[in-house]
Design a protein around this motif. Structure first.
Motif, PDB file in Angstrom:
ATOM      1  N   VAL A  38      48.625  47.926  28.373  1.00  0.00           N
ATOM      2  CA  VAL A  38      47.869  48.041  29.618  1.00  0.00           C
ATOM      3  C   VAL A  38      47.189  46.712  29.937  1.00  0.00           C
ATOM      4  O   VAL A  38      47.011  45.851  29.072  1.00  0.00           O
ATOM      5  N   VAL A  39      46.822  46.570  31.199  1.00  0.00           N
ATOM      6  CA  VAL A  39      46.074  45.406  31.676  1.00  0.00           C
ATOM      7  C   VAL A  39      44.855  45.911  32.431  1.00  0.00           C
ATOM      8  O   VAL A  39      44.968  46.785  33.294  1.00  0.00           O
ATOM      9  N   ASP A  40      43.677  45.382  32.099  1.00  0.00           N
ATOM     10  CA  ASP A  40      42.445  45.672  32.839  1.00  0.00           C
ATOM     11  C   ASP A  40      42.240  44.597  33.898  1.00  0.00           C
ATOM     12  O   ASP A  40      42.431  43.405  33.630  1.00  0.00           O
ATOM     13  N   PHE A  41      41.813  45.027  35.077  1.00  0.00           N
ATOM     14  CA  PHE A  41      41.606  44.102  36.184  1.00  0.00           C
ATOM     15  C   PHE A  41      40.142  44.096  36.612  1.00  0.00           C
ATOM     16  O   PHE A  41      39.527  45.164  36.753  1.00  0.00           O
ATOM     17  N   TYR A  42      39.625  42.896  36.822  1.00  0.00           N
ATOM     18  CA  TYR A  42      38.252  42.706  37.290  1.00  0.00           C
ATOM     19  C   TYR A  42      38.314  41.930  38.603  1.00  0.00           C
ATOM     20  O   TYR A  42      38.845  40.819  38.658  1.00  0.00           O
ATOM     21  N   ALA A  43      37.787  42.547  39.641  1.00  0.00           N
ATOM     22  CA  ALA A  43      37.825  41.919  40.960  1.00  0.00           C
ATOM     23  C   ALA A  43      36.795  40.803  41.049  1.00  0.00           C
ATOM     24  O   ALA A  43      35.726  40.880  40.430  1.00  0.00           O
ATOM     25  N   PRO A  44      37.094  39.754  41.808  1.00  0.00           N
ATOM     26  CA  PRO A  44      36.113  38.665  41.966  1.00  0.00           C
ATOM     27  C   PRO A  44      34.876  39.167  42.685  1.00  0.00           C
ATOM     28  O   PRO A  44      34.968  39.934  43.654  1.00  0.00           O
ATOM     29  N   ARG A  45      33.717  38.758  42.194  1.00  0.00           N
ATOM     30  CA  ARG A  45      32.462  39.183  42.815  1.00  0.00           C
ATOM     31  C   ARG A  45      32.083  38.212  43.922  1.00  0.00           C
ATOM     32  O   ARG A  45      32.325  37.011  43.833  1.00  0.00           O
ATOM     33  N   GLY A  46      31.471  38.731  44.970  1.00  0.00           N
ATOM     34  CA  GLY A  46      31.032  37.887  46.069  1.00  0.00           C
ATOM     35  C   GLY A  46      32.089  37.791  47.147  1.00  0.00           C
ATOM     36  O   GLY A  46      33.291  38.010  46.918  1.00  0.00           O
ATOM     37  N   ALA A  47      31.634  37.434  48.358  1.00  0.00           N
ATOM     38  CA  ALA A  47      32.542  37.325  49.495  1.00  0.00           C
ATOM     39  C   ALA A  47      33.373  36.058  49.383  1.00  0.00           C
ATOM     40  O   ALA A  47      32.934  35.033  48.874  1.00  0.00           O
ATOM     41  N   ALA A  48      34.602  36.133  49.845  1.00  0.00           N
ATOM     42  CA  ALA A  48      35.485  34.966  49.841  1.00  0.00           C
ATOM     43  C   ALA A  48      36.400  35.045  51.055  1.00  0.00           C
ATOM     44  O   ALA A  48      36.777  36.137  51.488  1.00  0.00           O
ATOM     45  N   ASP A  49      36.729  33.894  51.586  1.00  0.00           N
ATOM     46  CA  ASP A  49      37.579  33.889  52.769  1.00  0.00           C
ATOM     47  C   ASP A  49      39.054  33.745  52.417  1.00  0.00           C
ATOM     48  O   ASP A  49      39.906  33.643  53.295  1.00  0.00           O
ATOM     49  N   ARG A  50      39.364  33.737  51.129  1.00  0.00           N
ATOM     50  CA  ARG A  50      40.758  33.680  50.713  1.00  0.00           C
ATOM     51  C   ARG A  50      40.878  34.344  49.343  1.00  0.00           C
ATOM     52  O   ARG A  50      39.880  34.605  48.668  1.00  0.00           O
ATOM     53  N   ALA A  51      42.120  34.613  48.958  1.00  0.00           N
ATOM     54  CA  ALA A  51      42.355  35.249  47.669  1.00  0.00           C
ATOM     55  C   ALA A  51      41.854  34.357  46.535  1.00  0.00           C
ATOM     56  O   ALA A  51      41.895  33.133  46.620  1.00  0.00           O
ATOM     57  N   ALA A  52      41.368  34.996  45.484  1.00  0.00           N
ATOM     58  CA  ALA A  52      40.776  34.260  44.359  1.00  0.00           C
ATOM     59  C   ALA A  52      41.838  33.903  43.333  1.00  0.00           C
ATOM     60  O   ALA A  52      42.814  34.639  43.136  1.00  0.00           O
ATOM     61  N   PRO A  53      41.658  32.770  42.654  1.00  0.00           N
ATOM     62  CA  PRO A  53      42.563  32.451  41.540  1.00  0.00           C
ATOM     63  C   PRO A  53      42.534  33.563  40.497  1.00  0.00           C
ATOM     64  O   PRO A  53      41.502  34.211  40.293  1.00  0.00           O
ATOM     65  N   LEU A  54      43.662  33.761  39.846  1.00  0.00           N
ATOM     66  CA  LEU A  54      43.780  34.809  38.839  1.00  0.00           C
ATOM     67  C   LEU A  54      43.727  34.201  37.450  1.00  0.00           C
ATOM     68  O   LEU A  54      44.527  33.316  37.106  1.00  0.00           O
ATOM     69  N   VAL A  55      42.768  34.643  36.645  1.00  0.00           N
ATOM     70  CA  VAL A  55      42.673  34.227  35.249  1.00  0.00           C
ATOM     71  C   VAL A  55      43.202  35.365  34.377  1.00  0.00           C
ATOM     72  O   VAL A  55      42.695  36.488  34.437  1.00  0.00           O
ATOM     73  N   VAL A  56      44.210  35.069  33.598  1.00  0.00           N
ATOM     74  CA  VAL A  56      44.786  36.051  32.678  1.00  0.00           C
ATOM     75  C   VAL A  56      44.190  35.797  31.299  1.00  0.00           C
ATOM     76  O   VAL A  56      44.304  34.689  30.758  1.00  0.00           O
ATOM     77  N   VAL A  57      43.542  36.810  30.739  1.00  0.00           N
ATOM     78  CA  VAL A  57      42.828  36.681  29.468  1.00  0.00           C
ATOM     79  C   VAL A  57      43.596  37.406  28.366  1.00  0.00           C
ATOM     80  O   VAL A  57      43.961  38.579  28.511  1.00  0.00           O
ATOM     81  N   LEU A  58      43.815  36.701  27.268  1.00  0.00           N
ATOM     82  CA  LEU A  58      44.400  37.295  26.066  1.00  0.00           C
ATOM     83  C   LEU A  58      43.361  37.233  24.957  1.00  0.00           C
ATOM     84  O   LEU A  58      42.935  36.155  24.548  1.00  0.00           O
ATOM     85  N   HIS A  59      42.941  38.389  24.494  1.00  0.00           N
ATOM     86  CA  HIS A  59      41.853  38.431  23.510  1.00  0.00           C
ATOM     87  C   HIS A  59      42.332  38.031  22.129  1.00  0.00           C
ATOM     88  O   HIS A  59      43.525  38.055  21.808  1.00  0.00           O
ATOM     89  N   GLY A  60      41.357  37.669  21.278  1.00  0.00           N
ATOM     90  CA  GLY A  60      41.644  37.311  19.903  1.00  0.00           C
ATOM     91  C   GLY A  60      41.344  38.448  18.951  1.00  0.00           C
ATOM     92  O   GLY A  60      41.323  39.616  19.323  1.00  0.00           O
ATOM     93  N   GLY A  61      41.094  38.077  17.686  1.00  0.00           N
ATOM     94  CA  GLY A  61      40.855  39.069  16.649  1.00  0.00           C
ATOM     95  C   GLY A  61      41.894  39.017  15.555  1.00  0.00           C
ATOM     96  O   GLY A  61      42.164  40.029  14.898  1.00  0.00           O
ATOM     97  N   ALA A  62      42.512  37.828  15.359  1.00  0.00           N
ATOM     98  CA  ALA A  62      43.478  37.621  14.276  1.00  0.00           C
ATOM     99  C   ALA A  62      44.688  38.537  14.387  1.00  0.00           C
ATOM    100  O   ALA A  62      45.297  38.891  13.380  1.00  0.00           O
ATOM    101  N   TRP A  63      45.018  38.950  15.610  1.00  0.00           N
ATOM    102  CA  TRP A  63      46.161  39.834  15.881  1.00  0.00           C
ATOM    103  C   TRP A  63      46.002  41.185  15.177  1.00  0.00           C
ATOM    104  O   TRP A  63      46.975  41.914  14.993  1.00  0.00           O
ATOM    105  N   ARG A  64      44.779  41.544  14.770  1.00  0.00           N
ATOM    106  CA  ARG A  64      44.566  42.750  13.975  1.00  0.00           C
ATOM    107  C   ARG A  64      44.089  43.911  14.844  1.00  0.00           C
ATOM    108  O   ARG A  64      43.355  43.730  15.811  1.00  0.00           O
ATOM    109  N   ALA A  65      44.468  45.122  14.451  1.00  0.00           N
ATOM    110  CA  ALA A  65      44.252  46.316  15.265  1.00  0.00           C
ATOM    111  C   ALA A  65      42.795  46.584  15.636  1.00  0.00           C
ATOM    112  O   ALA A  65      42.524  47.025  16.753  1.00  0.00           O
ATOM    113  N   PRO A  66      41.819  46.373  14.743  1.00  0.00           N
ATOM    114  CA  PRO A  66      40.454  46.733  15.119  1.00  0.00           C
ATOM    115  C   PRO A  66      39.885  45.938  16.284  1.00  0.00           C
ATOM    116  O   PRO A  66      38.864  46.327  16.850  1.00  0.00           O
TER     117      PRO A  66
END
Length: 354
Positions: A38-66
Protein backbone atom coordinates in the motif's frame (compact mmCIF):
# COMPACT_ATOMS: atom_id res chain seq x y z
CA UNK A 1 32.72 0.49 18.94
CA UNK A 2 30.85 3.70 19.79
CA UNK A 3 31.64 5.11 23.21
CA UNK A 4 29.01 5.50 25.93
CA UNK A 5 28.43 9.15 25.10
CA UNK A 6 27.74 8.36 21.44
CA UNK A 7 25.33 5.58 22.39
CA UNK A 8 23.50 7.88 24.81
CA UNK A 9 23.26 10.63 22.19
CA UNK A 10 21.92 8.19 19.62
CA UNK A 11 19.29 6.92 22.07
CA UNK A 12 18.16 10.46 22.83
CA UNK A 13 17.90 11.31 19.13
CA UNK A 14 15.94 8.15 18.50
CA UNK A 15 13.56 8.87 21.38
CA UNK A 16 12.94 12.36 19.99
CA UNK A 17 12.27 11.09 16.47
CA UNK A 18 9.82 8.43 17.65
CA UNK A 19 8.07 10.61 20.24
CA UNK A 20 5.77 12.13 17.62
CA UNK A 21 2.36 10.49 17.30
CA UNK A 22 1.68 8.73 14.02
CA UNK A 23 -0.12 10.91 11.47
CA UNK A 24 -2.91 9.34 9.49
CA UNK A 25 -2.74 9.89 5.72
CA UNK A 26 -5.33 11.67 3.64
CA UNK A 27 -5.70 8.59 1.45
CA UNK A 28 -4.30 5.08 1.08
CA UNK A 29 -4.18 3.00 -2.08
CA UNK A 30 -3.09 -0.57 -2.75
CA UNK A 31 -0.63 -1.59 -5.43
CA UNK A 32 -0.96 -5.31 -4.69
CA UNK A 33 -2.95 -7.85 -2.74
CA UNK A 34 -0.72 -8.18 0.35
CA UNK A 35 -1.54 -5.99 3.35
CA UNK A 36 1.87 -4.32 3.10
CA UNK A 37 1.49 -3.44 -0.58
CA UNK A 38 0.00 0.00 0.00
CA UNK A 39 0.91 3.66 -0.37
CA UNK A 40 -0.19 6.42 2.03
CA UNK A 41 -0.81 9.84 0.52
CA UNK A 42 -0.49 13.21 2.26
CA UNK A 43 -1.92 16.22 0.48
CA UNK A 44 0.10 19.45 0.40
CA UNK A 45 -1.03 21.90 3.05
CA UNK A 46 -1.87 25.48 2.15
CA UNK A 47 -3.23 27.08 -0.99
CA UNK A 48 -1.29 26.72 -4.23
CA UNK A 49 -1.91 27.90 -7.74
CA UNK A 50 -0.39 24.80 -9.30
CA UNK A 51 0.12 21.13 -8.56
CA UNK A 52 2.69 20.39 -5.87
CA UNK A 53 5.88 18.39 -6.37
CA UNK A 54 5.51 14.78 -5.28
CA UNK A 55 7.94 13.39 -2.70
CA UNK A 56 8.00 9.60 -2.55
CA UNK A 57 9.15 8.36 0.86
CA UNK A 58 10.65 4.94 1.53
CA UNK A 59 10.98 4.23 5.23
CA UNK A 60 13.91 2.55 6.94
CA UNK A 61 14.23 0.06 9.76
CA UNK A 62 16.92 -2.32 8.45
CA UNK A 63 14.36 -3.93 6.10
CA UNK A 64 12.92 -5.64 9.21
CA UNK A 65 9.23 -6.34 9.83
CA UNK A 66 8.73 -4.40 13.09
CA UNK A 67 9.56 -1.11 11.37
CA UNK A 68 6.79 -0.02 9.06
CA UNK A 69 5.77 3.29 7.52
CA UNK A 70 4.11 4.50 10.74
CA UNK A 71 7.40 5.77 12.14
CA UNK A 72 7.95 8.11 9.17
CA UNK A 73 4.37 9.40 9.08
CA UNK A 74 5.34 12.51 11.11
CA UNK A 75 8.12 13.12 8.58
CA UNK A 76 5.66 12.70 5.70
CA UNK A 77 3.31 15.14 7.39
CA UNK A 78 6.20 17.56 7.93
CA UNK A 79 6.94 17.52 4.20
CA UNK A 80 3.27 18.05 3.34
CA UNK A 81 3.27 21.12 5.55
CA UNK A 82 6.21 22.39 3.52
CA UNK A 83 4.02 22.33 0.43
CA UNK A 84 4.90 18.91 -0.97
CA UNK A 85 2.51 16.17 -1.97
CA UNK A 86 3.78 13.00 -0.32
CA UNK A 87 3.50 9.30 -1.11
CA UNK A 88 4.77 7.02 1.67
CA UNK A 89 5.37 3.51 0.35
CA UNK A 90 4.98 0.35 2.39
CA UNK A 91 6.63 -2.88 1.32
CA UNK A 92 7.11 -6.42 2.56
CA UNK A 93 9.92 -6.70 5.05
CA UNK A 94 11.53 -9.51 7.03
CA UNK A 95 9.75 -12.17 9.01
CA UNK A 96 9.39 -11.59 12.75
CA UNK A 97 11.52 -14.56 13.74
CA UNK A 98 13.99 -17.12 12.51
CA UNK A 99 16.89 -16.83 10.10
CA UNK A 100 17.09 -17.15 6.34
CA UNK A 101 18.53 -20.40 5.01
CA UNK A 102 21.47 -19.82 2.69
CA UNK A 103 19.62 -21.10 -0.36
CA UNK A 104 16.18 -19.69 0.37
CA UNK A 105 14.17 -16.65 1.25
CA UNK A 106 12.75 -15.83 4.64
CA UNK A 107 9.50 -17.40 5.70
CA UNK A 108 6.91 -14.89 6.93
CA UNK A 109 6.00 -15.28 10.56
CA UNK A 110 2.43 -15.96 11.54
CA UNK A 111 0.83 -12.77 12.77
CA UNK A 112 4.10 -10.87 13.03
CA UNK A 113 4.28 -7.13 13.48
CA UNK A 114 3.23 -5.42 10.29
CA UNK A 115 1.57 -8.59 8.96
CA UNK A 116 -1.98 -9.00 7.75
CA UNK A 117 -2.94 -10.04 11.25
CA UNK A 118 -3.15 -6.49 12.49
CA UNK A 119 0.33 -5.21 13.25
CA UNK A 120 1.24 -1.55 12.93
CA UNK A 121 0.68 -0.29 9.42
CA UNK A 122 -1.22 -3.38 8.27
CA UNK A 123 -4.62 -3.22 6.63
CA UNK A 124 -6.31 -4.22 9.89
CA UNK A 125 -3.98 -2.59 12.36
CA UNK A 126 -3.79 0.99 11.15
CA UNK A 127 -0.85 3.16 12.05
CA UNK A 128 1.38 2.20 14.94
CA UNK A 129 0.57 3.41 18.42
CA UNK A 130 2.78 5.52 20.60
CA UNK A 131 3.20 2.71 23.11
CA UNK A 132 6.02 0.42 22.10
CA UNK A 133 5.48 1.09 18.41
CA UNK A 134 8.06 0.66 15.66
CA UNK A 135 11.44 1.91 16.72
CA UNK A 136 10.28 2.86 20.19
CA UNK A 137 12.60 3.06 23.18
CA UNK A 138 11.56 -0.48 24.13
CA UNK A 139 13.80 -2.46 21.82
CA UNK A 140 13.88 0.02 18.96
CA UNK A 141 16.28 0.06 16.06
CA UNK A 142 19.83 0.36 17.29
CA UNK A 143 18.70 0.69 20.89
CA UNK A 144 20.42 -0.70 23.96
CA UNK A 145 17.42 -2.84 24.88
CA UNK A 146 18.16 -5.71 22.53
CA UNK A 147 15.84 -4.83 19.65
CA UNK A 148 16.64 -5.50 16.00
CA UNK A 149 19.97 -4.02 15.06
CA UNK A 150 21.17 -3.59 18.64
CA UNK A 151 24.38 -4.90 20.06
CA UNK A 152 22.48 -7.25 22.35
CA UNK A 153 19.83 -8.28 19.88
CA UNK A 154 21.68 -11.15 18.26
CA UNK A 155 20.39 -12.09 14.83
CA UNK A 156 16.97 -10.69 15.59
CA UNK A 157 14.18 -10.57 13.04
CA UNK A 158 15.23 -11.32 9.49
CA UNK A 159 15.98 -8.28 7.35
CA UNK A 160 14.03 -8.14 4.14
CA UNK A 161 12.46 -10.83 2.01
CA UNK A 162 14.42 -11.76 -1.05
CA UNK A 163 13.14 -10.99 -3.63
CA UNK A 164 9.80 -9.68 -2.28
CA UNK A 165 11.12 -6.42 -0.82
CA UNK A 166 12.56 -5.35 -4.17
CA UNK A 167 9.53 -6.70 -6.04
CA UNK A 168 7.33 -4.42 -3.96
CA UNK A 169 9.39 -1.26 -4.33
CA UNK A 170 9.54 -1.73 -8.08
CA UNK A 171 5.82 -2.48 -8.31
CA UNK A 172 4.86 0.46 -6.11
CA UNK A 173 6.84 2.98 -8.13
CA UNK A 174 5.57 1.55 -11.42
CA UNK A 175 1.98 1.82 -10.16
CA UNK A 176 2.43 5.26 -8.60
CA UNK A 177 1.45 7.48 -11.55
CA UNK A 178 -1.94 5.80 -11.82
CA UNK A 179 -2.49 5.81 -8.05
CA UNK A 180 -1.59 9.49 -7.77
CA UNK A 181 -4.12 10.55 -10.37
CA UNK A 182 -6.92 9.17 -8.22
CA UNK A 183 -5.65 9.42 -4.65
CA UNK A 184 -3.67 12.67 -4.77
CA UNK A 185 -4.78 14.91 -7.66
CA UNK A 186 -2.92 17.86 -6.09
CA UNK A 187 0.41 16.19 -6.96
CA UNK A 188 2.44 16.97 -10.05
CA UNK A 189 3.53 13.60 -11.50
CA UNK A 190 6.16 15.37 -13.59
CA UNK A 191 8.03 16.66 -10.53
CA UNK A 192 8.91 13.63 -8.43
CA UNK A 193 11.69 13.42 -5.87
CA UNK A 194 12.47 10.08 -4.28
CA UNK A 195 13.71 10.02 -0.70
CA UNK A 196 14.35 7.34 1.88
CA UNK A 197 16.01 6.93 5.24
CA UNK A 198 18.57 4.28 6.18
CA UNK A 199 17.42 1.01 4.55
CA UNK A 200 14.81 3.15 2.80
CA UNK A 201 17.69 5.26 1.49
CA UNK A 202 19.13 2.09 -0.01
CA UNK A 203 15.79 1.33 -1.64
CA UNK A 204 15.51 4.88 -3.00
CA UNK A 205 18.96 4.72 -4.59
CA UNK A 206 18.20 1.25 -5.94
CA UNK A 207 14.83 2.26 -7.38
CA UNK A 208 16.43 5.15 -9.24
CA UNK A 209 19.00 2.78 -10.75
CA UNK A 210 16.72 0.10 -12.19
CA UNK A 211 17.60 1.08 -15.76
CA UNK A 212 21.22 0.21 -14.93
CA UNK A 213 20.30 -3.33 -13.88
CA UNK A 214 21.19 -6.20 -16.21
CA UNK A 215 18.49 -6.71 -18.84
CA UNK A 216 17.93 -10.18 -17.42
CA UNK A 217 16.89 -8.71 -14.06
CA UNK A 218 13.15 -8.88 -13.29
CA UNK A 219 13.40 -5.28 -12.03
CA UNK A 220 15.10 -3.84 -15.12
CA UNK A 221 13.59 -0.71 -16.68
CA UNK A 222 14.22 0.25 -20.28
CA UNK A 223 14.49 3.93 -19.40
CA UNK A 224 15.40 5.89 -16.28
CA UNK A 225 12.54 6.59 -13.88
CA UNK A 226 11.00 10.03 -14.48
CA UNK A 227 12.51 11.61 -11.38
CA UNK A 228 13.71 15.12 -10.62
CA UNK A 229 16.18 13.46 -8.29
CA UNK A 230 16.92 11.40 -5.20
CA UNK A 231 17.66 12.60 -1.67
CA UNK A 232 19.01 9.64 0.28
CA UNK A 233 19.14 10.05 4.06
CA UNK A 234 21.93 8.11 5.80
CA UNK A 235 21.43 5.40 3.20
CA UNK A 236 22.84 1.90 3.27
CA UNK A 237 24.19 2.82 -0.13
CA UNK A 238 27.16 0.48 -0.39
CA UNK A 239 26.20 -3.03 0.65
CA UNK A 240 29.73 -4.38 0.74
CA UNK A 241 31.02 -1.64 3.04
CA UNK A 242 27.90 -1.83 5.21
CA UNK A 243 28.37 -5.59 5.52
CA UNK A 244 32.04 -5.18 6.44
CA UNK A 245 31.05 -2.68 9.15
CA UNK A 246 28.32 -4.97 10.50
CA UNK A 247 25.62 -2.35 10.00
CA UNK A 248 22.44 -3.26 11.90
CA UNK A 249 23.80 -6.59 13.13
CA UNK A 250 24.20 -8.34 9.81
CA UNK A 251 21.11 -6.91 8.16
CA UNK A 252 22.74 -6.67 4.74
CA UNK A 253 23.29 -10.40 4.39
CA UNK A 254 19.88 -11.11 5.84
CA UNK A 255 18.34 -8.71 3.33
CA UNK A 256 20.06 -10.54 0.48
CA UNK A 257 18.95 -13.90 1.90
CA UNK A 258 22.47 -15.29 2.25
CA UNK A 259 22.85 -15.90 5.96
CA UNK A 260 21.56 -18.47 8.38
CA UNK A 261 22.37 -21.73 10.15
CA UNK A 262 24.20 -24.38 8.18
CA UNK A 263 25.43 -24.12 4.62
CA UNK A 264 28.87 -23.45 3.24
CA UNK A 265 30.47 -20.05 3.86
CA UNK A 266 31.93 -20.07 0.35
CA UNK A 267 28.50 -20.66 -1.16
CA UNK A 268 27.08 -17.83 0.93
CA UNK A 269 29.81 -15.44 -0.21
CA UNK A 270 29.23 -16.37 -3.85
CA UNK A 271 25.49 -15.83 -3.47
CA UNK A 272 26.18 -12.52 -1.71
CA UNK A 273 28.14 -11.28 -4.72
CA UNK A 274 25.59 -12.63 -7.19
CA UNK A 275 22.70 -10.85 -5.51
CA UNK A 276 24.67 -7.73 -4.72
CA UNK A 277 25.03 -7.19 -8.47
CA UNK A 278 21.25 -6.76 -8.60
CA UNK A 279 20.72 -4.91 -5.33
CA UNK A 280 23.71 -2.72 -4.46
CA UNK A 281 23.37 0.97 -5.44
CA UNK A 282 27.17 1.29 -5.38
CA UNK A 283 27.32 -1.20 -8.25
CA UNK A 284 24.43 0.29 -10.25
CA UNK A 285 26.15 3.44 -11.46
CA UNK A 286 26.05 5.88 -13.12
CA UNK A 287 22.31 6.55 -13.06
CA UNK A 288 22.20 9.96 -14.73
CA UNK A 289 19.70 11.07 -12.08
CA UNK A 290 20.53 13.97 -9.76
CA UNK A 291 21.35 12.47 -6.37
CA UNK A 292 22.10 13.99 -2.99
CA UNK A 293 23.08 12.09 0.14
CA UNK A 294 22.43 13.69 3.54
CA UNK A 295 24.46 12.17 6.34
CA UNK A 296 25.04 12.98 9.99
CA UNK A 297 28.69 12.95 10.98
CA UNK A 298 27.94 11.35 14.38
CA UNK A 299 25.71 8.59 12.99
CA UNK A 300 26.57 5.31 14.70
CA UNK A 301 23.74 3.29 13.09
CA UNK A 302 24.80 3.78 9.47
CA UNK A 303 28.24 5.36 9.70
CA UNK A 304 29.45 8.15 7.46
CA UNK A 305 31.87 5.72 5.79
CA UNK A 306 28.95 3.98 4.05
CA UNK A 307 27.72 7.19 2.40
CA UNK A 308 31.26 8.16 1.48
CA UNK A 309 31.79 4.76 -0.14
CA UNK A 310 28.67 5.27 -2.29
CA UNK A 311 29.76 8.78 -3.30
CA UNK A 312 33.23 7.46 -4.14
CA UNK A 313 31.76 4.67 -6.27
CA UNK A 314 29.66 7.24 -8.14
CA UNK A 315 32.73 9.40 -8.76
CA UNK A 316 34.65 6.41 -10.14
CA UNK A 317 31.70 5.80 -12.48
CA UNK A 318 31.89 9.38 -13.70
CA UNK A 319 28.94 10.74 -11.75
CA UNK A 320 28.87 13.50 -9.15
CA UNK A 321 26.74 12.77 -6.09
CA UNK A 322 26.12 15.57 -3.63
CA UNK A 323 27.15 14.66 -0.09
CA UNK A 324 25.80 16.92 2.64
CA UNK A 325 27.47 16.15 5.97
CA UNK A 326 25.79 17.55 9.07
CA UNK A 327 27.87 18.27 12.14
CA UNK A 328 26.74 16.88 15.51
CA UNK A 329 23.88 14.99 13.86
CA UNK A 330 23.27 11.26 14.19
CA UNK A 331 20.95 8.86 12.41
CA UNK A 332 17.47 9.84 13.50
CA UNK A 333 17.30 13.67 13.36
CA UNK A 334 17.08 13.45 9.56
CA UNK A 335 13.45 12.28 9.91
CA UNK A 336 12.62 14.11 13.15
CA UNK A 337 10.35 17.12 12.49
CA UNK A 338 11.61 18.69 15.73
CA UNK A 339 15.25 18.63 14.58
CA UNK A 340 17.05 21.25 12.53
CA UNK A 341 18.44 18.48 10.35
CA UNK A 342 14.94 17.68 9.11
CA UNK A 343 14.60 21.23 7.78
CA UNK A 344 17.89 20.73 5.91
CA UNK A 345 16.43 17.59 4.35
CA UNK A 346 13.34 19.49 3.22
CA UNK A 347 15.54 22.16 1.64
CA UNK A 348 17.59 19.55 -0.23
CA UNK A 349 14.36 18.07 -1.58
CA UNK A 350 13.08 21.52 -2.55
CA UNK A 351 16.24 22.25 -4.52
CA UNK A 352 15.47 19.29 -6.76
CA UNK A 353 11.69 19.60 -6.83
CA UNK A 354 11.05 23.29 -7.51
Amino acid sequence: MPDDAAVARDAAEQDSAFAHPAVRPDATAAYGEHADQVVDFYAPRGAADRAAPLVVVLHGGAWRAPYDRAHVSPFADFLSRRGFAVASVEYRRGASGGLVPVQGGPVPAEGGVGSAEGGPGSAQGGLGSAEGGPGSAQGGLGSAEGGPGSAQGGAGPVAGRWPDTLDDVAAALDALPGLVRTALPAADPHRIVLTGHSAGGHLALWAAARHVLPESSPWHRERPAPLRGVVALAPIGDLRVADELGVCSGAVRQFLGVTGPGGDAGDADALFEERRAHADPAVLLPTGIATTVVQGRTDIVVPQAVSEAYADAAAKAGEVVGLTLLEDVGHFPLIDPAADACAVVAEEIAQLAF
